[in-house]
Each structure stands twice: as structure tokens, then as C-alpha cells.
Design a protein around this motif. Structure first.
Motif, mmCIF file in Angstrom:
data_model
loop_
_atom_site.group_PDB
_atom_site.id
_atom_site.type_symbol
_atom_site.label_atom_id
_atom_site.label_comp_id
_atom_site.label_asym_id
_atom_site.label_seq_id
_atom_site.Cartn_x
_atom_site.Cartn_y
_atom_site.Cartn_z
ATOM 1 N N ARG A 222 -2.548 16.371 0.542
ATOM 2 C CA ARG A 222 -2.800 15.043 0.000
ATOM 3 C C ARG A 222 -1.890 14.773 -1.194
ATOM 4 N NH1 ARG A 222 -6.286 12.913 -3.903
ATOM 5 N NH2 ARG A 222 -7.236 10.917 -3.317
ATOM 6 N N ILE A 223 -1.464 13.518 -1.347
ATOM 7 C CA ILE A 223 -0.701 13.118 -2.525
ATOM 8 C C ILE A 223 -1.670 12.695 -3.628
ATOM 9 C CG2 ILE A 223 0.977 11.480 -3.464
ATOM 10 C CD1 ILE A 223 2.144 11.213 -0.670
ATOM 11 N N GLU A 224 -1.565 13.346 -4.777
ATOM 12 C CA GLU A 224 -2.363 12.987 -5.946
ATOM 13 C C GLU A 224 -1.522 12.099 -6.861
ATOM 14 O OE1 GLU A 224 -5.433 13.646 -6.478
ATOM 15 O OE2 GLU A 224 -5.947 15.313 -5.142
ATOM 16 N N LEU A 225 -2.171 11.128 -7.488
ATOM 17 C CA LEU A 225 -1.459 10.161 -8.313
ATOM 18 C C LEU A 225 -2.071 10.031 -9.698
ATOM 19 C CD1 LEU A 225 -1.185 7.152 -5.806
ATOM 20 C CD2 LEU A 225 0.558 8.885 -6.261
ATOM 21 N N GLU A 226 -1.206 9.803 -10.665
ATOM 22 C CA GLU A 226 -1.611 9.263 -11.954
ATOM 23 C C GLU A 226 -0.828 7.972 -12.151
ATOM 24 O OE1 GLU A 226 -1.037 12.069 -15.074
ATOM 25 O OE2 GLU A 226 -2.629 13.416 -14.378
ATOM 26 N N TYR A 227 -1.493 6.941 -12.666
ATOM 27 C CA TYR A 227 -0.804 5.648 -12.756
ATOM 28 C C TYR A 227 -1.425 4.752 -13.815
ATOM 29 C CZ TYR A 227 -4.810 4.106 -9.922
ATOM 30 O OH TYR A 227 -6.083 3.849 -9.457
ATOM 31 N N THR B 222 0.817 -1.213 0.000
ATOM 32 C CA THR B 222 0.000 0.000 0.000
ATOM 33 C C THR B 222 0.851 1.263 0.000
ATOM 34 O OG1 THR B 222 -0.049 0.113 2.419
ATOM 35 C CG2 THR B 222 -1.806 -1.160 1.332
ATOM 36 N N ILE B 223 0.184 2.370 -0.252
ATOM 37 C CA ILE B 223 0.759 3.692 -0.033
ATOM 38 C C ILE B 223 -0.319 4.555 0.624
ATOM 39 C CG2 ILE B 223 0.118 4.540 -2.333
ATOM 40 C CD1 ILE B 223 2.683 6.228 -2.248
ATOM 41 N N VAL B 224 0.102 5.409 1.544
ATOM 42 C CA VAL B 224 -0.812 6.343 2.212
ATOM 43 C C VAL B 224 -0.741 7.672 1.471
ATOM 44 C CG1 VAL B 224 -1.301 7.626 4.333
ATOM 45 C CG2 VAL B 224 -0.631 5.211 4.447
ATOM 46 N N THR B 225 -1.875 8.114 0.952
ATOM 47 C CA THR B 225 -1.915 9.357 0.188
ATOM 48 C C THR B 225 -2.474 10.534 0.988
ATOM 49 O OG1 THR B 225 -4.025 8.623 -0.770
ATOM 50 C CG2 THR B 225 -2.021 8.244 -2.071
ATOM 51 N N ASP B 226 -3.055 10.257 2.156
ATOM 52 C CA ASP B 226 -3.544 11.352 2.996
ATOM 53 C C ASP B 226 -3.752 10.814 4.406
ATOM 54 O OD1 ASP B 226 -4.248 13.922 3.613
ATOM 55 O OD2 ASP B 226 -6.255 13.827 2.729
ATOM 56 N N GLY B 227 -3.722 11.729 5.362
ATOM 57 C CA GLY B 227 -3.937 11.359 6.749
ATOM 58 C C GLY B 227 -3.854 12.577 7.642
ATOM 59 N N PRO B 228 -4.225 12.441 8.899
ATOM 60 C CA PRO B 228 -4.248 13.598 9.806
ATOM 61 C C PRO B 228 -2.862 14.154 10.115
ATOM 62 C CG PRO B 228 -4.674 11.563 11.002
ATOM 63 C CD PRO B 228 -4.709 11.211 9.552
ATOM 64 N N HIS B 229 -1.819 13.393 9.816
ATOM 65 C CA HIS B 229 -0.438 13.857 10.051
ATOM 66 C C HIS B 229 0.141 14.558 8.829
ATOM 67 C CE1 HIS B 229 -0.272 10.148 7.890
ATOM 68 N NE2 HIS B 229 1.039 10.124 7.816
ATOM 69 N N MET B 230 -0.656 14.676 7.763
ATOM 70 C CA MET B 230 -0.179 15.265 6.517
ATOM 71 C C MET B 230 -0.908 16.577 6.244
ATOM 72 S SD MET B 230 -0.113 11.693 4.322
ATOM 73 C CE MET B 230 0.527 12.409 2.793
ATOM 74 N N ASP B 231 -0.149 17.568 5.782
ATOM 75 C CA ASP B 231 -0.742 18.873 5.467
ATOM 76 C C ASP B 231 -1.433 18.876 4.114
ATOM 77 O OD1 ASP B 231 0.088 20.033 7.842
ATOM 78 O OD2 ASP B 231 1.975 20.761 6.996
#
Length: 233
Positions: free
Chosen positions: A209-214, A198-207
Motif C-alpha cells: 500500500r502507498i502511505e501518504l502525508e499531505y 484521484t490516486i489509487v493507494t492500494d488494490g489487488p494488483h499491488m503488493d
């Protein structure tokens, strides 16, 4: 100090450390040389974006630091893979004011990994903080979702996990499906046996969100997400 791949387990361990008030001076990401006994492999190149969003400086260990080509024994392989990490932590211990007093790790049930990390911490004179260790996988997964973690599945390699799981968000519906696959085929709820990554793209510890194209790559029995672009929202 937090060992960090960007996957759900290391991200949850980091989150728990921050919530407990442990000072995290650095995130340390290992980019293994091919398949690894010790480390999460897929998409570790996104750890830099995650670190930027979290706001903690990232230290990386590159494939060139590994010398495991001639190792054939599984135990020796794990020891060899640990050496570049330990060398980097020793160097950081000398550079940081006060040195390294603790190491956070996301191990859940792997004695193979945890025993080596604990031994490394003992040699460093540092405490090991492993908040997931021996916890119930179902409860851990639910805690991650309740906290607001956005988790994407980026690799699958187990019977019952088909191409539709690639890129899928690990939400309550996916967790229910994993429970059913656990009962039918023995798939580990958290993918501890390598069933999925897995990968974490967002969470309460992050300012941000990571957006992805794949794109997805599927060979009929296993597959992975090939990330073509990634950025912070």
C-alpha cells in the motif's frame, strides 16, 4: 503497454488488462507541462511507487519533452501533447522483443482523448485495450470498490465539492454523496469532466500500500492535496 497516471481510471484499466492475461511490459506515465487536455495531472510523481508495488517497470515522459507553448487551438494542443508519448512508444517498440502489440488506456467518455490514442495505436500497429470506454460510470465505480481499490480524492474543482473532499477516500458513502451531487449539480460520478482527480493507494494488483502525508490547499472554490511524503507500507 499501459498508459498509467496512478489515478483510478488508468489503474482500473491496468487491473482489467492483467486480469485478462494481457502481457504488460511497461507502465508509461506522462508528466504534463502544466494543465493538460490529454493527461491526468495531479500527483503523477507517485506513479513510481505504484509501479514498484505493482511490479512492472515504469517509463516516464517529462515536461521538458513537451513543446506546446505556442499552441492555441484545442485540437492542435491535444495533438502536440500526444507527440512525446508517441515518440517514446515508437522507441520502445524498437527496443522490446516483439515490439508493442497493445496499449491499455483508461478513457471513459472522452472522444477527444480516445480518438487520438486510437489513431496513435493505428500508427504503431497496436491494439487499443480500453475496458472502461462507454461503460456506465456508476457500475465502474462500484466495480473498483468491490475489487478492493483504495482511492483517494486529491483535487476538486466543481460546485458541491468542498474542502472536506480533499484526501477523502472514495468509498460507498462518498459514492452515494457523488450520486446526490450528480442529480443536483451534474457532477460526473467518475469526475470525467474534471470535477475531481484521484490516486489509487492500494488494490489487488499491488503488493504494498502507498502511505501518504499531505497538506491541503483550498482557495474557496477549488483545491488540491499537496503531498509532503509518500512511501510503500
Amino acid at each position: 503497454m499501459s498508459l498509467f497516471s496512478g489515478g483510478k481510471d488508468s489503474s482500473w484499466a491496468l487491473y482489467r488488462a492483467l486480469e485478462a492475461g494481457h502481457p504488460i511490459e511497461r507502465l508509461v506515465t506522462v508528466h504534463p507541462d502544466g494543465d493538460s487536455y490529454m493527461y491526468h495531472v495531479p500527483a503523477t510523481e507517485l506513479a513510481g511507487l505504484a509501479a514498484e508495488s505493482i511490479g512492472v517497470e515504469l517509463v516516464t515522459i517529462e515536461p521538458a519533452d513537451f513543446e506546446t507553448e505556442d499552441v492555441v487551438d484545442a485540437g492542435d494542443q491535444g495533438d502536440a501533447e500526444l507527440r512525446p508519448l508517441e515518440a517514446e512508444l515508437n522507441a520502445l517498440d524498437e527496443r522490446l522483443d516483439g515490439g508493442i502489440t497493445g496499449v491499455t488506456a483508461g478513457a471513459v467518455q472522452s472522444e477527444y482523448q480516445t480518438s487520438r490514442i486510437q489513431a496513435m495505436c493505428d500508427r504503431l500497429g497496436a491494439e487499443l485495450f480500453a475496458p472502461l470506454w462507454q461503460e456506465d460510470p456508476q457500475a465502474l465505480a462500484e466495480s473498483m470498490l468491490d475489487a478492493g481499490f483504495e482511492i483517494r480524492i486529491i483535487k476538486v474543482a466543481a460546485y458541491g465539492l468542498d474542502e472536506s473532499w480533499l484526501g477523502r477516500r472514495l468509498d460507498s458513502d462518498a459514492l452515494a454523496d457523488l450520486q446526490a451531487l450528480n442529480e443536483e449539480y451534474g457532477v460526473h460520478i467518475l469526475g470525467e469532466g474534471g470535477e475531481f482527480e484521484t490516486i489509487v493507494t492500494d488494490g489487488p494488483h499491488m503488493d504494498r500500500r502507498i502511505e501518504l502525508e499531505y497538506d491541503t490547499e483550498w482557495d474557496g472554490t477549488r483545491g488540491s492535496v499537496r503531498i509532503t511524503d509518500a512511501w510503500l507500507e
